[in-house]
Design a protein around this motif. Structure first.
Motif: not given
Ligand SMILES: NC(=O)c1ccc[n+]([C@@H]2O[C@H](COP(=O)([O-])OP(=O)(O)OC[C@H]3O[C@@H](n4cnc5c(N)ncnc54)[C@H](OP(=O)(O)O)[C@@H]3O)[C@@H](O)[C@H]2O)c1
Length: 218
Positions: A93-97, A120-126, A128-134
């Motif tokens: 999951v990539i967040s440019p937000v 915030q995205v990490r806290s809302l998703l299941p 172990g999801m890989r979150i990347v901010s970019a």
């Protein structure tokens, strides 16, 4: 990769679709499937008739993807992410937000209680999801100008080195963006906060499609 662009009918989603369609399957997501199909057709037209691009409602787009880019304005990030939580199953999951507001004089960073949009995205998703901010400081208009070489850096925050590597490769597909590791996801607030600063500088100094580049004086 199969890349879903949630809210991909908007400015940055269109830019990503145009830049990545040569090497990936792009699924433009929207609240309305019809709108996503129209956007996909428009992107294919802009690409001269080629490109593996299709459209779907956001949920179907996420379910079909290996990677999901959250291309929605910050005000809708929490609802879009939690409403569609059940469609995630291990995608990158990539967040440019960027959580920011304009007070009539200047843009300012307005982070949520988690510290940043990405956390915030990490806290809302299941778990172990890989979150990347970019990509927060990359202009959508510059991305949409398909032939333009972008001299900017993409500052990337994530906790998994392999996720940083995957997003770095995506950045490098946009000529001549340079990916730079900016630390763990927890450091994302610092990167996200650069965008309101950049917009203030751009407005005051009449700089179009401004970006950020780290220079070495050696
Ligand atoms: N624009 C830039 O230059 C730029 C640069 C870097 C980062 N970003 C970040 O990228 C994100 C998207 O920016 P953007 O300029 O592309 O935004 P945008 O064009 O204003 O909107 C993107 C999409 O969000 C969806 N949307 C609107 N209201 C919604 C709602 N209530 N619920 C769910 N979805 C909704 C819409 O898609 P549908 O109506 O089809 O559902 C819309 O096309 C933002 O978080 C921004 O901070 C933007």
């Amino acid at each position: 990769m199969k890349i879903a662009l949630v809210g991909g009918t908007g400015d940055i989603g269109t830019g990503f679709a145009l830049r990545w369609a040569a090497n990936h399957e792009i699924i433009i997501g929207s609240r309305k499937a019809d709108r996503a199909l129209e956007s996909a057709a428009a992107v294919i037209k802009l690409l001269g008739g080629s490109g593996n691009v299709w459209g779907a409602d956001n949920a179907s787009a996420i379910a079909a993807a290996d990677a999901v880019v959250l291309c929605v304005p910050y005000e809708h990030l929490a609802s879009v992410t939690s409403d569609l939580r059940s469609f995630y199953s291990g995608q990158l999951v990539i967040s440019p937000v960027v959580p920011m507001s304009y007070n009539g004089k200047f843009f300012q960073f307005v982070p949520p209680k988690e510290g940043s949009a990405a956390c915030q995205v990490r806290s809302l998703l299941p778990d172990g999801m890989r979150i990347v901010s970019a990509f927060h400081t990359i202009s959508a208009a510059a991305l949409q100008a398909q032939d333009r070489e972008l001299k900017a850096d993409v500052l990337i925050c994530a906790d998994e080195p392999e996720a940083v590597e995957q997003v770095s490769r995506l950045a490098m597909e946009v000529k001549s963006l340079r990916p730079l590791n900016a630390g763990p996801l927890q450091a994302s607030a610092m990167v996200e906060s650069l965008t309101p600063m950049l917009l203030n500088v751009a407005r005051k100094n009449k700089i179009k499609d401004a970006g950020i580049r780290i220079v070495s004086e050696r």
